[in-house]
Design a protein around this motif. Sequence first.
Motif, PDB file in Angstrom:
ATOM      1  N   ALA A  40      -9.019   2.938  -0.902  1.00  0.00           N
ATOM      2  CA  ALA A  40      -9.158   2.628   0.524  1.00  0.00           C
ATOM      3  C   ALA A  40      -7.987   1.763   0.977  1.00  0.00           C
ATOM      4  CB  ALA A  40     -10.471   1.892   0.766  1.00  0.00           C
ATOM      5  N   GLY A  41      -7.475   2.042   2.158  1.00  0.00           N
ATOM      6  CA  GLY A  41      -6.372   1.278   2.716  1.00  0.00           C
ATOM      7  C   GLY A  41      -5.000   1.779   2.313  1.00  0.00           C
ATOM      8  N   SER A  42      -4.943   2.855   1.507  1.00  0.00           N
ATOM      9  CA  SER A  42      -3.644   3.379   1.050  1.00  0.00           C
ATOM     10  C   SER A  42      -2.775   3.834   2.210  1.00  0.00           C
ATOM     11  CB  SER A  42      -3.862   4.539   0.074  1.00  0.00           C
ATOM     12  OG  SER A  42      -4.426   4.094  -1.133  1.00  0.00           O
TER      13      SER A  42
ATOM     14  N   ASP B  61      -3.158   2.726   5.494  1.00  0.00           N
ATOM     15  CA  ASP B  61      -3.392   1.811   6.614  1.00  0.00           C
ATOM     16  C   ASP B  61      -2.060   1.188   7.051  1.00  0.00           C
ATOM     17  OD1 ASP B  61      -4.235  -0.009   8.461  1.00  0.00           O
ATOM     18  OD2 ASP B  61      -5.313  -1.303   7.039  1.00  0.00           O
ATOM     19  N   LEU B  62      -1.559   1.588   8.199  1.00  0.00           N
ATOM     20  CA  LEU B  62      -0.290   1.060   8.700  1.00  0.00           C
ATOM     21  C   LEU B  62      -0.385  -0.417   9.086  1.00  0.00           C
ATOM     22  CD1 LEU B  62       0.896   4.072  10.893  1.00  0.00           C
ATOM     23  CD2 LEU B  62       1.983   3.229   8.795  1.00  0.00           C
ATOM     24  N   GLY B  63      -1.580  -0.910   9.229  1.00  0.00           N
ATOM     25  CA  GLY B  63      -1.748  -2.315   9.587  1.00  0.00           C
ATOM     26  C   GLY B  63      -1.621  -3.260   8.396  1.00  0.00           C
ATOM     27  N   SER B  64      -1.543  -2.730   7.203  1.00  0.00           N
ATOM     28  CA  SER B  64      -1.465  -3.568   5.994  1.00  0.00           C
ATOM     29  C   SER B  64      -0.023  -3.687   5.504  1.00  0.00           C
ATOM     30  CB  SER B  64      -2.351  -2.975   4.889  1.00  0.00           C
ATOM     31  OG  SER B  64      -3.690  -2.899   5.297  1.00  0.00           O
TER      32      SER B  64
ATOM     33  N   ASN C 163       0.834  -1.197   0.000  1.00  0.00           N
ATOM     34  CA  ASN C 163       0.000   0.000   0.000  1.00  0.00           C
ATOM     35  C   ASN C 163       0.875   1.255   0.000  1.00  0.00           C
ATOM     36  OD1 ASN C 163       0.902   0.257   2.620  1.00  0.00           O
ATOM     37  ND2 ASN C 163      -1.129   0.360   3.566  1.00  0.00           N
TER      38      ASN C 163
ATOM     39  N   TRP D 205       3.246   2.386   3.312  1.00  0.00           N
ATOM     40  CA  TRP D 205       4.457   1.600   3.522  1.00  0.00           C
ATOM     41  C   TRP D 205       5.437   1.759   2.365  1.00  0.00           C
ATOM     42  CZ3 TRP D 205       6.139   0.275   7.945  1.00  0.00           C
ATOM     43  CH2 TRP D 205       5.256  -0.011   8.991  1.00  0.00           C
TER      44      TRP D 205
END
Length: 493
Positions: A193-195, A197-200, A62, A65
């Motif tokens: 969506a999720g771009s 998101d540190l959890g991905s 993503n 990251w």
Amino acid sequence: MSGETLPANRRRVGGIEVRSIDYVPLDERHGKVWSQGPLWFMSNAQIATMAVGTFSVTGGGNLIWSLLAIIGGVLFGTFFMAFHSAQGPQLGLPQMIQSRPQFGYVGALLVWAFAYLQYSGFNIFNTILAGDALHATVHGPSKMWIVVATVVAAVVALIGYDLIHGVERWLTAGFLVIFGLLTIAVCTLGYPAGSFDLGSFKWTPFLIQFGAVAGYQISWAIYVSDYSRYLPPSVTVRKTFLWTYWGSALGAIWLMCLGSALAAWAGADFDTIASLKEAGDHVFPGFGTIALVFSTLGLISVTALNMYGGSLTLISALDSFKKVLPTARVRIVTITFTAVLSLIPALLIGANFLTNFEDFLLLVLYLFVPWTAVNLVDYYIVRRGHYAVAEIFNPHGMYGRWGWRGITSYLVGFAAMLPFLSTSKYTGFVATELNGADISMFVGLPVAGILYWILAKSVDVEAETKVAQAEAAELERLARAHQRPEEDAATAG
């Protein structure tokens, strides 16, 4: 004429720089250390650098990251190239000729061959991008623009050092305005969506991006001091390092992050040139064309740097077989040869640009990680900057024809990386166990560097330093008094 100092206007013939791999005497040193900032900033401010920032996103990572991998990789890789830059003012020599104390008068051909491959490879990709960008904006066949870009870059490289610095300073000013506006537009785009998101987090795309970015920055190391060697030694190692480091790092982070953002925004439809143009048109219709044309100028300028450095590397290699005098004619021949060598493949290469470019960057990283470790350990830890420059040009001098310490350390460092390599063509068994994650750089650097440091304990640095000090005055005299055939003919006329 022996013993007389060459006037400033005799350092060039017909406007063409004459000096190549030879030592630059103190009375010819000029320029300001801050010039390293815009030079290395603008060298990274072009489309090829932007493409380097897309590998994580196109590989399944993503955006957030990818940005962190870019920043980390740049800050890490630039550290090495900036320390190489600081060698230039202290030695007055281009980068690759400095490999002789570690690898030997003939043994240095090992790394020079790889260096020349790098110059040609980058110029192939740079001119292909320039041709495609101009085809998409001002139209006309891409191959015609590839030829135009190559010719213009060759002319800049022929005129040489001072023109290259001047061009990069002017381009930096224009870049700050044009890409400043482009960056504002990119920040307003809508991202999936999720771009952020540190959890991905995914290891494989993160490490591929980190390695490609670090390798891209390390790749500058083989010729970075080519563009600092005319500076006076009084500029100090610290100042040269800082101006080079932050100039290059800021340019790389800016462009690579733009590339990553554009790849995330465009998704499956991403194309480096088309996406940049479309994003630019968000500023106002037609601005994307302006940004593309300007970034093409950046590609041409960095192609000139590669031709200039490639020429110096080729002359260094030729000098290993037969002594080469620094003349304008030699520079014209070697730059022309270097230009043609990259032009032909650029006109013939396939269209799968990003895959080919990613593999090439990783190859560069693999080949030059052990070299940079050996060179920097030798300069900053073993010999601490004390080199007998005249002996570097002596085929029977104290550095020898084959530097077994450097060659051994390089080969062992490279071999240690093999299990950790991860490319589309080959993946080592450790990388396979890590699901394709590549950590070879973190193995090759310490293995090559530490091994060289151990082997170099037998070097009599004190005796070498005495030789260097004894030869210093004679080196200056010979460099100032050196007669060049073109200059003698001009004077006689």
